[in-house]
Design an enzyme around this catalytic site. Structure first.
Site, PDB file in Angstrom:
ATOM      1  CD  GLU A 102      -2.347   1.369   2.622  1.00  0.00           C
ATOM      2  OE1 GLU A 102      -2.614   2.719   2.901  1.00  0.00           O
ATOM      3  OE2 GLU A 102      -2.734   0.423   3.261  1.00  0.00           O
ATOM      4  CB  CYS A 109      -1.500   7.022   1.103  1.00  0.00           C
ATOM      5  SG  CYS A 109      -2.673   5.786   1.896  1.00  0.00           S
TER       6      CYS A 109
END
Length: 485
Positions: free
Chosen positions: A253, A287
């Site tokens: 990720e 993010c």
């Protein structure tokens, strides 16, 4: 807080131990630089000890009745609920996020633990037909073994927990390496909760260390079969390369550069609310944050005026103050780096509609417009409170601009026509995208992950089962096979 002093250790094979490394990590409060803890880093010998303990413990754990494993996770959930206020306070102090952000992180972590309770019973075997007479094919779903979890600083409790809890529930053992900016909330605190929930020794280990001390020992070690990493694409690329060389499965990720697209028929006021949240939640250190806000020229002027006014009203300061909406960046390096990015953008020709000041780790929000289309800043992740407003003419240009980045993690489309929004969303190369909502979302049952440089693999729900289990084919010949050479 005593939690920082009590948990400032390595946790290996059920014991809290001093690190064997050659230097200390100092855990600071990013707002006032108060020293929260000093932790001697783990050495290579302790990496081996942690993995070997996990390997030993996992053999028996995998054979345990999944209903027994589920009970540990159920007790974990009760402990998180009982200690929720203490966990929230620790997150505020260690990360510099507001109480609202910390409470959200814990609330979502509880949802992932609830999902892990169910995942303990999810793996199923299958019996498949064979073209060979008398043969029975059985496919078993088994734990992958030992999982290495490397977690980031921004949502350390949540992101560690969403790998650790299901991995253990599915019969694996785990070694966590939390980010050195969040060693307690991303590591020690989780170990303590599982220990108090009755998890057998050795199944969960925490190593607080750094590549400067251990090199690639954490991912080169022969024991772990899966590495679950969340962090920057730069580090993720290295993790992927080293893991591939050792034939390990990786779940990555990574960074993002999400676009929030506001079409000509959007509800502008609502889109402003979504964009402000998507860009400035936890100071933009997310993010999935909306780095770029793409505006149809038909709504550009109205949106810009309302957006800048709302951002200008955000209060920057002490995250412990309930009135604060923007706290500090995680450290001085990040604050200085982001300030340099804003200076560079202005030097390249961007217009600062709002130019925030930098004082220590506090970076006030900035809103930039008119950044030249050929600027490299359009394509990179801005990990902080800086928004880029980018106009477009029509759907085709919106899609082109949104896709003009090496990343593909999240995104959003605002329009009065839901099916139009879905049509646009399907054309954006990204792992996740939301119609008439923000860009920052995570739900326990929905596949989470990115495309391009934003990562590989997926977590959550069935994707987590796939990530942390393996399949074994066992065939049984009930008759006699004919063998001939």
């Amino acid at each position: 807080m005593s939690i920082f002093a009590d948990l400032a250790c390595q946790f290996i094979d059920g014991e809290w131990r001093a690190g064997s490394g050659s230097w200390d990590i100092i855990d600071f409060n990013p707002y006032d630089q108060e020293k929260l803890a000093s932790i001697t880093v783990a050495g290579v010998d302790q990496v081996d000890a942690a993995y070997r303990a996990a390997e030993r413990a996992q053999r028996d754990w995998a054979l345990r009745n999944p209903y027994d494993r589920r009970q540990v996770t159920e007790r974990l959930l009760r402990l998180i609920e009982e200690r929720e206020e203490e966990i929230v306070e620790a997150l505020v102090l260690e990360l510099g996020g507001t109480r609202i952000k910390a409470a959200y992180e814990v609330r979502l972590a509880k949802e992932f633990v609830r999902e892990a309770i169910q995942l303990a019973l999810r793996p199923q075997g299958r019996i498949l037909p064979s073209p060979v007479d008398g043969k029975e094919n059985r496919v078993y779903t088994q734990p992958a073994g030992v999982i290495g979890v490397i977690s980031p600083f921004n949502f350390p409790f949540l992101i560690s927990m969403k790998s650790v809890a299901p991995a253990l529930a599915l019969g694996n053992a785990v070694v966590i390496k939390p980010n050195q900016n969040a060693p307690i909330t991303g590591g020690g605190l989780i170990a303590k909760l599982f220990q108090d929930a009755g998890l057998p020794a050795g199944l969960l280990n925490v190593l607080i260390t750094d590549i400067a001390e251990i090199g690639d020992a954490l991912i080169e070690h022969p024991v772990p079969r899966v590495i679950s990493f969340a962090g920057s694409d730069k580090v993720g690329r290295h993790v992927a390369a080293v893991s591939a060389g050792h034939f390990k499965r990786v779940i990555l990720e990574l960074s993002g550069n999400s676009a929030l697209i506001v079409m000509d028929d959007a509800d502008v006021d609502y889109a402003v609310e979504a964009a402000v949240f998507s860009r400035f939640v936890y100071q933009g250190q997310v993010c999935m944050a909306a780095n770029r806000v793409l505006l149809d020229r038909a709504v550009e002027a109205e949106f810009t005026e309302k957006f800048v006014a709302k951002v200008a009203a955000l209060r920057t300061g002490d995250p412990r103050d309930p009135r604060t909406q923007i706290g500090p960046l995680i450290n001085t390096f990040q604050a200085e780096a982001l300030t340099s990015v804003v200076d560079r953008a202005i030097a390249e020709g961007a217009t600062p509609l709002l130019r925030g000041r930098t004082e220590g780790n506090l970076v006030e929000p900035s809103v930039l417009a008119g950044l030249p289309a050929d600027s490299a800043l359009h394509g990179q992740e801005l990990f902080g409170p800086v928004a880029l407003l980018v106009p477009f003419d029509g759907e085709e240009e919106a899609v082109r601009i949104a896709n003009d980045t090496p990343y593909g993690l999240s995104g959003a489309v605002h329009t009065a026509n839901v099916e139009r929004g879905v049509r646009i969303a399907q054309r954006i190369v990204t792992g996740m995208i939301h119609v008439n909502d923000g860009t920052v979302h995570d739900e326990p049952q929905v596949a989470f992950g990115g495309e391009k440089f934003s990562g590989t693999g997926r977590l959550n729900g069935e994707s987590t089962v796939e990530a942390f289990t393996t399949q074994k084919w066992v065939s049984i010949q009930h008759e006699r096979s004919p063998f001939s050479l």
